[in-house]
Design a protein around this motif. Structure first.
Motif: not given
Length: 440
Positions: A170-172, A258-262
């Motif tokens: 998500a960060v990269l 990607v601000p949010q991962v669930r």
């Protein structure tokens, strides 16, 4: 006072550097014909020695057709060479009470062995044989495909691993560094033996090889043994080739967040990660980052531990971390908690980062500096850690600080430095990852 070893200045064939380190240790670096780099740290009184063969190629370097090859090779090089079977390799180290292993990273692969000093010639010969003459047999390839799939399945069953993998992705997002080191099951099922062999022939070459060794050894002897092992394996070391250049630390990083991962899992806990883009490995603030992490989430006296575990009882484990790469990095905070408390824990993680940006006490700064001093020295009390430090410095930093110099840089960090770095991190766009029961 011992000084840093300026590795950047010895790229040419035949170049040599030598620098005295703490307590009589001496680090030397030579560039052999063919472009092979050899770095050693001779440590007086140490009876063990560890040797590592480094290739500056990791999962980030894989082309689409070679996807999964880096991790595959880590397995296959232990399956046999033209001179040795897999059992021969295992027996060679067992017979002398040694140990051997390998590690694949996003930017390198390393094969290493730790033995008593008198058996270092054996270790260099076996590791050199593996690097130069891997058999890459069809039957071994298919068998290791199954082993790697089991390894990936084991990691997928660990929710902490899943959370960290999703966090990096998500960060990269969209960058090769965001990919999992071991690949995915789909990638491992699809990659062919020919693709892995092509990856091996392309990257396992003299100008890309770094050999590091630490412990009870002699530098000139190590250079001679490395040369003999590589020539015996069929490598041509007569060409006047220069070592491969290090990665460009200022290369543009084309990635999104990607601000949010669930990830919904039927678990007793929810694993929470909150963080952002971090700093490259050569960033001048890396000592400040170490002190900041020690204060925020680096031990039982850290702010995260005291606030979230000790005062509120919301988690068993909580910490902050930084994972640098040559040109970028990730930084984050982690905790695992009851699913009903996930919102509160994530809020507290963010709050403590913002509080760090408001100020620290003199006692916190002194404690963090003492903590880093102790862990740094203790971590380097064995030949493996010294060997690994040499390899990573050669691959990434371009210089190697002595232990004393490293500690001096930590002691030079000020409260204002910590506050400024925390404010920088707190101002960046954040990524939130949760793995576990997510509720409605």
């Amino acid at each position: 006072m011992p000084h840093a070893l300026p590795l950047v200045s010895a790229q040419s064939i035949g170049a040599h550097l030598a620098v005295e380190q703490d307590h009589g240790a001496v680090i030397r670096r030579s560039v052999l014909p063919g472009g092979v780099r050899v770095l050693t740290e001779q440590i007086p009184g140490m009876r063990s020695a560890t040797v590592g063969a480094w290739v500056g190629v990791g999962s980030r370097d894989e082309t689409p057709e070679h996807a999964g090859s880096t991790h595959f090779l880590e397995h296959l090089l232990f399956k046999g060479t033209q001179r040795r079977s897999a059992q021969d390799i295992a027996v060679a180290f067992d017979r002398v009470g040694g140990e051997s292993n390998a590690m694949t990273g996003k930017e390198f692969t390393c094969y290493y062995a730790r033995v008593i000093d008198q058996d270092l010639p054996l270790a260099i010969d076996v590791i050199g044989d593996m690097v130069t003459s891997a058999r890459l047999d069809d039957a071994d390839f298919e068998m290791e495909r199954g082993v790697i799939l089991e390894e990936l399945a084991m990691s997928e069953d660990d929710p902490g691993d899943v959370a960290h993998e999703r966090f990096t992705e998500a960060v990269l997002h969209g960058h090769p560094l965001g990919r999992p080191i071991g690949g995915t099951p789909e990638i491992i099922r699809a990659v062919t033996r020919d693709a892995v062999e092509d990856h091996y022939r392309q990257h396992y070459v003299p100008e890309g090889l770094i050999v590091t060794a630490a412990g009870g050894l002699d530098h000139d002897t190590v250079c001679a043994l490395v040369t003999e092992a590589l020539i015996r394996g069929g490598w041509d070391l007569t060409d006047d080739r220069a070592p491969l250049e290090r990665r460009d630390p200022l290369a543009p990083v084309e990635a999104s967040l990607v601000p949010q991962v669930r990830v919904n899992r039927d678990l007793e806990q929810t694993h929470v990660l909150l963080g952002t883009r971090g700093f490259r490995a050569t960033d001048e603030r890396r000592s400040v980052l170490g002190v900041s992490n020690a204060i925020l989430g680096g031990g039982m006296s850290s702010r995260l531990f005291q606030e979230i575990r000790e005062k509120r009882g919301l988690t068993y484990g909580v910490y902050s971390f930084g994972a640098p790469s040559a040109d970028t990095g990730v930084w984050g905070m982690y905790a695992a908690c009851n699913p009903a408390n996930a919102d509160e824990v994530e809020r507290l993680l963010g709050t403590e980062l913002e509080r760090l940006a408001e100020g620290i006490t003199a006692e916190e700064l002194e404690r963090a500096q003492g903590q880093i001093a102790g862990t740094t020295v203790l971590r380097l009390e064995d030949s493996y850690s010294r060997m690994s430090r040499l390899g990573k410095a050669e691959l990434v930093q371009g210089e190697l600080w002595s232990i004393g110099e490293s500690l001096d840089r930590v002691r030079a960090v000020t409260a204002d430095d910590v506050v400024a770095l925390a404010a920088d991190l707190a101002s960046r766009e954040r990524v939130s990852v949760r793995v576990g029961q997510l509720g409605e």
